[in-house]
Enzyme design. Structure first.
Site, mmCIF file in Angstrom:
data_model
loop_
_atom_site.group_PDB
_atom_site.id
_atom_site.type_symbol
_atom_site.label_atom_id
_atom_site.label_comp_id
_atom_site.label_asym_id
_atom_site.label_seq_id
_atom_site.Cartn_x
_atom_site.Cartn_y
_atom_site.Cartn_z
ATOM 1 N N HIS A 92 0.889 -1.082 0.142
ATOM 2 C CA HIS A 92 -0.055 -0.004 -0.008
ATOM 3 C C HIS A 92 0.877 1.143 -0.094
ATOM 4 O O HIS A 92 0.631 1.993 -0.821
ATOM 5 C CB HIS A 92 -0.733 -0.274 1.513
ATOM 6 C CG HIS A 92 -1.975 1.005 1.273
ATOM 7 N ND1 HIS A 92 -1.922 1.960 2.205
ATOM 8 C CD2 HIS A 92 -3.068 1.220 0.405
ATOM 9 C CE1 HIS A 92 -3.167 3.025 1.916
ATOM 10 N NE2 HIS A 92 -3.850 2.216 0.892
ATOM 11 N N ASP A 93 1.856 1.392 1.123
ATOM 12 C CA ASP A 93 3.010 2.354 0.746
ATOM 13 C C ASP A 93 3.567 2.639 -0.353
ATOM 14 O O ASP A 93 3.939 3.897 -0.909
ATOM 15 C CB ASP A 93 3.888 2.237 2.034
ATOM 16 C CG ASP A 93 3.555 2.401 3.412
ATOM 17 O OD1 ASP A 93 2.181 2.797 3.455
ATOM 18 O OD2 ASP A 93 4.297 2.071 4.170
#
Length: 150
Positions: A92-93
């Site tokens: 996600h990052d």
């Protein structure tokens, strides 16, 4: 003599231009960077697996200039109640950081948040009964948090 000097300067100028142009091309990200980024940030398990394989071999992708940094699940626990969510948060990052750098974050945020949720639910598939229910509830909470605050 002036003609030889002009030819000599032209050859030197051409060599300098070629060197600069080659260096510029060598340091530029490949043209397919948006497609690669997209292929690694879809909601499917195969997309996650492609990203995980690339993450394990980041050097092979160095020409793309991807940002692999992560703070995992930010201020939330990386492994809440023992559920291993850290790799899902790292992907996600990756999506957030690289789409922000590309200037296309807002067009991709909803999909990135959905991909996180799908990744977390896949973690929960490793459990059964009440533990699976708790895991899925935790995954839903993480998804709602990134959707609202991410």
């Amino acid at each position: 003599m002036h003609q030889r000097l002009a030819v000599g300067l032209s050859a030197s100028a051409l060599a300098l231009f070629t060197t600069v142009a080659t260096a510029t091309v060598a340091t530029a990200a490949p043209a397919d960077k948006p497609q690669v980024l997209s292929s690694w940030t879809q909601t499917s398990a195969s997309s996650y697996n492609l990203w995980a394989a690339a993450r394990a071999n980041q050097g092979a992708w160095s020409a793309y200039g991807f940002d692999w940094s992560t703070d995992y699940c930010s201020t939330s626990p990386d492994n809440p109640l023992g559920f291993p969510f850290s790799a899902s948060c790292a992907r996600h990052d990756f999506g957030y950081r690289n789409y922000k750098a590309a200037g296309t974050f807002s067009a991709n945020k909803a999909r990135l948040d959905s991909a996180l949720y799908e990744d977390l639910k896949r973690v929960c598939l490793n459990y059964s009964g009440a533990t699976k229910t708790t895991c899925n509830s935790t995954a839903w909470t993480y998804y709602q948090a990134v959707k609202a605050f991410g």
